[in-house]
Design a protein around this motif. Structure first.
Motif, PDB file in Angstrom:
ATOM      1  N   MET A   1       9.661  14.806  21.403  1.00  0.00           N
ATOM      2  CA  MET A   1       8.107  14.180  21.683  1.00  0.00           C
ATOM      3  C   MET A   1       7.863  15.370  21.738  1.00  0.00           C
ATOM      4  SD  MET A   1       8.492  10.947  24.213  1.00  0.00           S
ATOM      5  CE  MET A   1      10.397  11.569  25.149  1.00  0.00           C
ATOM      6  N   ASP A   2       6.495  14.967  21.623  1.00  0.00           N
ATOM      7  CA  ASP A   2       5.488  16.595  22.563  1.00  0.00           C
ATOM      8  C   ASP A   2       4.859  16.844  22.539  1.00  0.00           C
ATOM      9  OD1 ASP A   2       3.361  15.331  21.570  1.00  0.00           O
ATOM     10  OD2 ASP A   2       3.122  14.661  19.567  1.00  0.00           O
ATOM     11  N   GLY A   3       4.288  18.519  23.142  1.00  0.00           N
ATOM     12  CA  GLY A   3       4.723  18.181  25.159  1.00  0.00           C
ATOM     13  C   GLY A   3       2.835  16.884  25.421  1.00  0.00           C
ATOM     14  N   GLU A   4       2.196  16.494  24.520  1.00  0.00           N
ATOM     15  CA  GLU A   4       1.250  15.603  24.371  1.00  0.00           C
ATOM     16  C   GLU A   4       1.653  14.655  25.175  1.00  0.00           C
ATOM     17  OE1 GLU A   4      -1.828  16.422  21.533  1.00  0.00           O
ATOM     18  OE2 GLU A   4      -2.068  18.265  22.248  1.00  0.00           O
ATOM     19  N   ARG A   5       2.671  14.231  24.703  1.00  0.00           N
ATOM     20  CA  ARG A   5       3.016  13.201  24.732  1.00  0.00           C
ATOM     21  C   ARG A   5       4.357  12.436  25.602  1.00  0.00           C
ATOM     22  NH1 ARG A   5       2.372  10.198  18.512  1.00  0.00           N
ATOM     23  NH2 ARG A   5       0.523  11.323  17.833  1.00  0.00           N
ATOM     24  N   ILE A   6       4.569  13.166  26.715  1.00  0.00           N
ATOM     25  CA  ILE A   6       5.295  13.324  27.230  1.00  0.00           C
ATOM     26  C   ILE A   6       4.714  12.748  29.077  1.00  0.00           C
ATOM     27  CG2 ILE A   6       6.878  14.043  26.297  1.00  0.00           C
ATOM     28  CD1 ILE A   6       6.611  16.532  28.249  1.00  0.00           C
ATOM     29  N   PRO A   7       5.514  12.237  29.910  1.00  0.00           N
ATOM     30  CA  PRO A   7       4.878  11.972  31.563  1.00  0.00           C
ATOM     31  C   PRO A   7       5.065  13.119  32.226  1.00  0.00           C
ATOM     32  CG  PRO A   7       6.950  10.814  31.189  1.00  0.00           C
ATOM     33  CD  PRO A   7       6.689  11.130  29.929  1.00  0.00           C
ATOM     34  N   GLY A   8       4.012  12.959  32.693  1.00  0.00           N
ATOM     35  CA  GLY A   8       3.081  14.152  33.871  1.00  0.00           C
ATOM     36  C   GLY A   8       4.398  13.805  34.843  1.00  0.00           C
ATOM     37  N   TYR A   9       4.836  14.996  35.790  1.00  0.00           N
ATOM     38  CA  TYR A   9       5.634  14.689  37.428  1.00  0.00           C
ATOM     39  C   TYR A   9       5.529  15.724  38.186  1.00  0.00           C
ATOM     40  CZ  TYR A   9      10.323  12.706  39.273  1.00  0.00           C
ATOM     41  OH  TYR A   9      10.571  12.764  40.393  1.00  0.00           O
ATOM     42  N   LYS A  10       4.235  15.115  38.541  1.00  0.00           N
ATOM     43  CA  LYS A  10       4.771  16.737  39.571  1.00  0.00           C
ATOM     44  C   LYS A  10       5.442  16.613  40.974  1.00  0.00           C
ATOM     45  CE  LYS A  10       0.650  17.067  43.616  1.00  0.00           C
ATOM     46  NZ  LYS A  10      -0.266  17.008  44.296  1.00  0.00           N
ATOM     47  N   VAL A  11       5.706  17.927  41.248  1.00  0.00           N
ATOM     48  CA  VAL A  11       6.394  18.575  41.519  1.00  0.00           C
ATOM     49  C   VAL A  11       6.534  19.672  42.421  1.00  0.00           C
ATOM     50  CG1 VAL A  11       8.652  19.730  42.214  1.00  0.00           C
ATOM     51  CG2 VAL A  11       8.610  18.204  40.480  1.00  0.00           C
ATOM     52  N   VAL A  12       5.929  18.886  44.341  1.00  0.00           N
ATOM     53  CA  VAL A  12       6.119  20.126  44.952  1.00  0.00           C
ATOM     54  C   VAL A  12       6.708  20.805  45.591  1.00  0.00           C
ATOM     55  CG1 VAL A  12       5.531  18.465  47.014  1.00  0.00           C
ATOM     56  CG2 VAL A  12       4.209  20.550  46.919  1.00  0.00           C
ATOM     57  N   ILE A  13       6.588  21.942  45.862  1.00  0.00           N
ATOM     58  CA  ILE A  13       8.157  23.044  46.465  1.00  0.00           C
ATOM     59  C   ILE A  13       7.401  23.212  47.845  1.00  0.00           C
ATOM     60  CG2 ILE A  13       9.383  25.079  45.667  1.00  0.00           C
ATOM     61  CD1 ILE A  13       8.975  24.990  43.149  1.00  0.00           C
ATOM     62  N   LEU A  14       7.944  23.409  48.526  1.00  0.00           N
ATOM     63  CA  LEU A  14       7.877  23.741  50.321  1.00  0.00           C
ATOM     64  C   LEU A  14       8.733  24.487  51.021  1.00  0.00           C
ATOM     65  CD1 LEU A  14       7.362  20.086  51.386  1.00  0.00           C
ATOM     66  CD2 LEU A  14       5.506  21.679  51.066  1.00  0.00           C
ATOM     67  N   GLY A  15       8.545  25.313  51.691  1.00  0.00           N
ATOM     68  CA  GLY A  15       9.504  26.368  52.660  1.00  0.00           C
ATOM     69  C   GLY A  15       8.990  27.226  53.223  1.00  0.00           C
ATOM     70  N   ASP A  16       9.543  27.907  53.827  1.00  0.00           N
ATOM     71  CA  ASP A  16       8.735  29.423  54.632  1.00  0.00           C
ATOM     72  C   ASP A  16       9.100  29.864  54.158  1.00  0.00           C
ATOM     73  OD1 ASP A  16       9.055  27.581  57.218  1.00  0.00           O
ATOM     74  OD2 ASP A  16       9.063  29.040  58.483  1.00  0.00           O
ATOM     75  N   THR A  17       7.648  31.314  54.310  1.00  0.00           N
ATOM     76  CA  THR A  17       7.417  32.602  53.268  1.00  0.00           C
ATOM     77  C   THR A  17       9.083  33.100  53.593  1.00  0.00           C
ATOM     78  OG1 THR A  17       5.773  34.282  53.118  1.00  0.00           O
ATOM     79  CG2 THR A  17       7.024  33.989  55.431  1.00  0.00           C
ATOM     80  N   SER A  18       8.432  33.850  51.943  1.00  0.00           N
ATOM     81  CA  SER A  18       9.857  34.671  51.563  1.00  0.00           C
ATOM     82  C   SER A  18      11.374  34.228  51.792  1.00  0.00           C
ATOM     83  CB  SER A  18       9.645  36.072  52.522  1.00  0.00           C
ATOM     84  OG  SER A  18       8.939  36.685  52.369  1.00  0.00           O
ATOM     85  N   VAL A  19      11.409  32.826  51.625  1.00  0.00           N
ATOM     86  CA  VAL A  19      12.942  32.094  50.916  1.00  0.00           C
ATOM     87  C   VAL A  19      12.951  32.059  49.595  1.00  0.00           C
ATOM     88  CG1 VAL A  19      12.252  30.370  53.088  1.00  0.00           C
ATOM     89  CG2 VAL A  19      12.019  29.443  51.518  1.00  0.00           C
ATOM     90  N   GLY A  20      11.856  32.585  48.836  1.00  0.00           N
ATOM     91  CA  GLY A  20      11.906  32.895  47.874  1.00  0.00           C
ATOM     92  C   GLY A  20      11.648  31.248  46.509  1.00  0.00           C
ATOM     93  N   LYS A  21      10.361  30.894  47.105  1.00  0.00           N
ATOM     94  CA  LYS A  21      10.142  29.458  46.371  1.00  0.00           C
ATOM     95  C   LYS A  21       9.593  30.517  44.628  1.00  0.00           C
ATOM     96  CE  LYS A  21       7.399  28.080  49.298  1.00  0.00           C
ATOM     97  NZ  LYS A  21       7.680  29.137  50.362  1.00  0.00           N
ATOM     98  N   THR A  22       8.512  30.867  44.966  1.00  0.00           N
ATOM     99  CA  THR A  22       8.017  31.595  43.751  1.00  0.00           C
ATOM    100  C   THR A  22       9.380  32.375  42.828  1.00  0.00           C
ATOM    101  OG1 THR A  22       5.985  32.097  44.778  1.00  0.00           O
ATOM    102  CG2 THR A  22       6.760  33.139  42.988  1.00  0.00           C
ATOM    103  N   SER A  23      10.341  32.998  43.316  1.00  0.00           N
ATOM    104  CA  SER A  23      11.005  33.586  42.185  1.00  0.00           C
ATOM    105  C   SER A  23      12.359  32.395  41.828  1.00  0.00           C
ATOM    106  CB  SER A  23      12.163  34.515  43.517  1.00  0.00           C
ATOM    107  OG  SER A  23      11.297  35.425  43.643  1.00  0.00           O
ATOM    108  N   LEU A  24      12.450  31.406  42.046  1.00  0.00           N
ATOM    109  CA  LEU A  24      12.872  30.452  41.837  1.00  0.00           C
ATOM    110  C   LEU A  24      12.754  29.221  40.561  1.00  0.00           C
ATOM    111  CD1 LEU A  24      14.633  27.479  43.392  1.00  0.00           C
ATOM    112  CD2 LEU A  24      12.682  27.057  42.291  1.00  0.00           C
ATOM    113  N   VAL A  25      11.083  28.905  41.516  1.00  0.00           N
ATOM    114  CA  VAL A  25      10.423  29.114  39.720  1.00  0.00           C
ATOM    115  C   VAL A  25       9.854  30.160  38.130  1.00  0.00           C
ATOM    116  CG1 VAL A  25       7.814  28.519  38.305  1.00  0.00           C
ATOM    117  CG2 VAL A  25       8.741  27.620  41.408  1.00  0.00           C
ATOM    118  N   HIS A  26       9.938  31.340  38.992  1.00  0.00           N
ATOM    119  CA  HIS A  26      10.042  32.126  38.344  1.00  0.00           C
ATOM    120  C   HIS A  26      11.142  32.342  37.493  1.00  0.00           C
ATOM    121  CE1 HIS A  26       7.922  35.967  36.259  1.00  0.00           C
ATOM    122  NE2 HIS A  26       9.074  36.885  36.099  1.00  0.00           N
TER     123      HIS A  26
END
Length: 210
Positions: free
Chosen positions: A1-26
């Motif tokens: 399936m191409d990117g336009e034909r797959i369902p979206g799935y919303k994910v929220v990432i939570l946690g205190d500052t500097s725990v590494g949330k952005t680094s995890l995503v990167h």
């Protein structure tokens, strides 16, 4: 399936500052690590198409909201919970204080989320800073026995793919069924509109003056 034909799935990432949330995503998106990642302001939105190594046919477009952990942004965070299907609650494995604060984020999620079906994942970051595995074992013992904790390290990449594979594996089949039904309806309407356009052109050509 191409990117336009797959369902979206919303994910929220939570946690205190500097725990590494952005680094995890990167690390997940680019397989890179930056020692000097800047703090997120408000929230960052990223999308990524991902299928699990366990079940490659199960593929979704992850709509990831990487939220700021600073206290001054906490009043804004609940707006990002809306319509979320999954939440990653992060804490720093090398800082027990951030583990205690993870409970705050779980409570806020329960208070502000409109869906009781939101899937929650507790994510311990910076596992590379833990010299003694016994320390991680002690943290796990303090968790609710129904909760699953993932050990990750954005620096080494440990546990990152397993986390997001599990997230996709857990996507309810109903989401795919609903998406496919909507897609079929869209295609039906597109075909009807195409037929109408063809008929209109045929009639126009037949009666147009030579």
């Amino acid at each position: 399936m191409d990117g336009e034909r797959i369902p979206g799935y919303k994910v929220v990432i939570l946690g205190d500052t500097s725990v590494g949330k952005t680094s995890l995503v990167h690390r997940f998106l680019k397989n890179e690590f930056n020692e000097h990642t800047a703090n997120t302001i408000g929230a960052a939105f990223i999308t990524a198409d991902h299928s699990s190594n366990v079940n490659p046919n199960k593929r979704v477009r992850l709509e990831i909201w990487d939220t700021a952990g600073q206290e001054r942004y906490r009043s804004l965070t609940p707006m990002y919970y809306r319509n979320a299907k999954a939440a990653l609650v992060c804490f720093d494995l090398s800082s027990i204080d951030t583990f205690e604060k993870a409970q705050y984020w779980l409570e806020q999620l329960s208070l502000n989320s409109s869906s009781e079906d939101i899937k929650k994942y507790i994510v311990g970051t910076k596992s590379d800073k833990i010299a003694d595995p016994q320390e991680i074992y002690q943290v796990k013992n303090r968790l609710d026995h129904t909760a699953v904790m993932f050990e990750t390290s954005a620096k080494t990449g440990h546990g990152i793919n397993q986390l997001f594979d599990k997230l996709v594996d857990d996507v309810d089949e109903q989401i795919f069924d609903d998406f496919n039904k909507r897609r079929e309806e869209e295609l039906r309407r597109e075909n009807e509109n195409s037929m109408i356009n063809v008929l209109s052109k045929t009639v126009h050509n037949r009666y147009s003056c030579c």
